[in-house]
Structures are given as structure tokens and as C-alpha cells.
Design a protein around this motif. Structure first.
Motif, mmCIF file in Angstrom:
data_model
loop_
_atom_site.group_PDB
_atom_site.id
_atom_site.type_symbol
_atom_site.label_atom_id
_atom_site.label_comp_id
_atom_site.label_asym_id
_atom_site.label_seq_id
_atom_site.Cartn_x
_atom_site.Cartn_y
_atom_site.Cartn_z
ATOM 1 N N TRP A 138 -3.386 4.453 16.712
ATOM 2 C CA TRP A 138 -3.546 5.279 15.512
ATOM 3 C C TRP A 138 -3.782 6.743 15.873
ATOM 4 O O TRP A 138 -3.754 7.604 15.005
ATOM 5 N N ASP A 174 -3.344 -3.296 7.816
ATOM 6 C CA ASP A 174 -2.159 -2.464 7.634
ATOM 7 C C ASP A 174 -0.964 -3.400 7.449
ATOM 8 O O ASP A 174 -0.601 -4.151 8.352
ATOM 9 N N LEU A 218 -7.020 4.113 4.663
ATOM 10 C CA LEU A 218 -7.419 3.002 5.525
ATOM 11 C C LEU A 218 -7.785 3.540 6.911
ATOM 12 O O LEU A 218 -8.836 3.226 7.458
ATOM 13 N N TYR A 219 -6.923 4.370 7.461
ATOM 14 C CA TYR A 219 -7.148 4.903 8.805
ATOM 15 C C TYR A 219 -8.263 5.950 8.814
ATOM 16 O O TYR A 219 -9.044 6.020 9.753
ATOM 17 N N LYS A 262 -2.712 3.922 2.804
ATOM 18 C CA LYS A 262 -2.641 3.706 4.245
ATOM 19 C C LYS A 262 -3.412 4.814 4.968
ATOM 20 O O LYS A 262 -4.174 4.551 5.895
ATOM 21 N N LYS A 272 0.829 -1.199 0.000
ATOM 22 C CA LYS A 272 0.000 0.000 0.000
ATOM 23 C C LYS A 272 0.863 1.247 0.000
ATOM 24 O O LYS A 272 1.877 1.327 0.671
ATOM 25 N N LEU A 287 -7.888 -2.520 11.668
ATOM 26 C CA LEU A 287 -6.670 -1.808 11.287
ATOM 27 C C LEU A 287 -5.433 -2.693 11.404
ATOM 28 O O LEU A 287 -4.568 -2.665 10.525
ATOM 29 N N ASP A 294 2.212 -2.844 7.301
ATOM 30 C CA ASP A 294 3.334 -2.595 8.207
ATOM 31 C C ASP A 294 3.091 -3.260 9.563
ATOM 32 O O ASP A 294 4.007 -3.792 10.177
#
Length: 169
Positions: free
Chosen positions: A107, A32, A10-11, A7, A2, A28, A34
Motif C-alpha cells: 500500500w 479490499d 480504507l487505506y 477504498k 466500494k 487490508l 480488488d
């Protein structure tokens, strides 16, 4: 893989979804890439150190939400599984903290991702500033914190004025 924009989306998108805090956390951490890589690194460290899990996502979320019911969010110090040692211990300090803990989600740059927490040291006291000429007042919520931990069935240890919660041992 991504991009940063994907990213970010996404959040940002998860904020508009009607999800509980636990559902948002799971969504999440599962989406994600990472965090997926970090989870694999943590698993390898756990196996290498021969550690066992004590806490789970549900318990961490219950603690996070329970902290909101306390008179103030206590300061905390963490030791993450991938670190050799913690940055400091509250017992190393001369005074009680004069700040609150940020118990928001990872986050929002608060608590770390739960599966990375080896232990969390909570200091249920803080120094309230009363002015330059007056000594600070120490506010203590140890009893309330211990009651909360017992109510939500989180195992803990007390040492040197701190409450220790282990993610792994």
C-alpha cells in the motif's frame, strides 16, 4: 462494490489504527475487494500450475522487518504468479545495481501483495557511486542477509550472486 473514496478511506483509516504490520496487512487484504478478486485469480493459477506454497504472510513480514536491520535495503526483483516470466534477472545485467530495494508494504508501493510472489530474487550487493573519475565501490552484505534468513527460518537458495526466496514452487 466500494467506490474509490471508500477504498481510499480504507487505506487511510488503517494508518490511524493501532495495529502491527501483519495485522494491518491482513486487514487490508481481507477488506479490499480488488485484492479479494486478485487472491481468487492467484488461487486458480496455483492449482493450474500445480504449485505449493513455501512462504506465508508472517514470514514475508518477518523478512520485511528484518531487512531494516541490514546496512542497506538490497535491490530485489520479483516474479509474480500471474506473470509468464520476470522482467529481468540480475544475472542478465553487466553490473551490480546502483540502487536500493523498496521494502515498504504494497500500500506504500513497495513489495507486491505477498500471495502474488512466485519468487523474489535479492541482490545483496550494490555499486556505491564515488565520483565521475573513480570506479564505484561494490558494497556486499551477503553474509548479513544469509544470517538474517537463517535467524528467521526462511528457506532460500543462492544462485549467480543472488539469493532466491520462493513464495511457491
Amino acid at each position: 462494490m466500494k467506490t474509490n473514496d471508500e477504498k481510499y478511506n480504507l487505506y487511510r483509516t488503517v494508518d490511524s489504527m493501532d495495529m502491527t504490520l501483519l495485522e494491518r496487512y491482513k486487514y487490508l487484504t481481507e477488506n479490499d475487494n480488488d485484492i479479494g478478486k486478485l487472491k481468487q485469480q492467484v488461487k486458480e493459477i496455483i492449482v493450474r500450475k500445480n504449485l505449493s506454497s513455501i512462504m506465508n504472510d508472517t514470514k514475508w513480514i518477518e523478512l520485511q522487518k528484518g531487512i531494516e536491520t541490514l546496512p542497506f535495503p538490497p535491490a530485489y526483483n520479483e516474479k509474480l504468479i500471474q506473470w509468464d516470466k520476470a522482467r529481468f534477472r540480475f544475472s542478465d545485467l553487466d553490473k551490480e545495481p546502483a540502487y536500493f530495494g523498496d521494502w515498504s508494504s504494497y500500500w506504500e508501493e513497495g513489495l507486491p501483495v505477498f500471495f502474488t510472489i512466485e519468487w523474489l530474487e535479492i541482490r545483496p550487493r550494490y555499486q556505491k557511486y564515488l565520483g565521475r573519475l573513480v570506479a564505484p565501490k561494490v558494497i556486499d552484505i551477503t553474509t548479513a542477509l544469509l544470517q538474517l534468513l537463517k535467524e528467521i527460518n526462511i528457506p532460500f537458495e543462492q544462485e549467480n550472486g543472488s539469493v532466491m526466496i520462493y513464495g511457491y514452487k
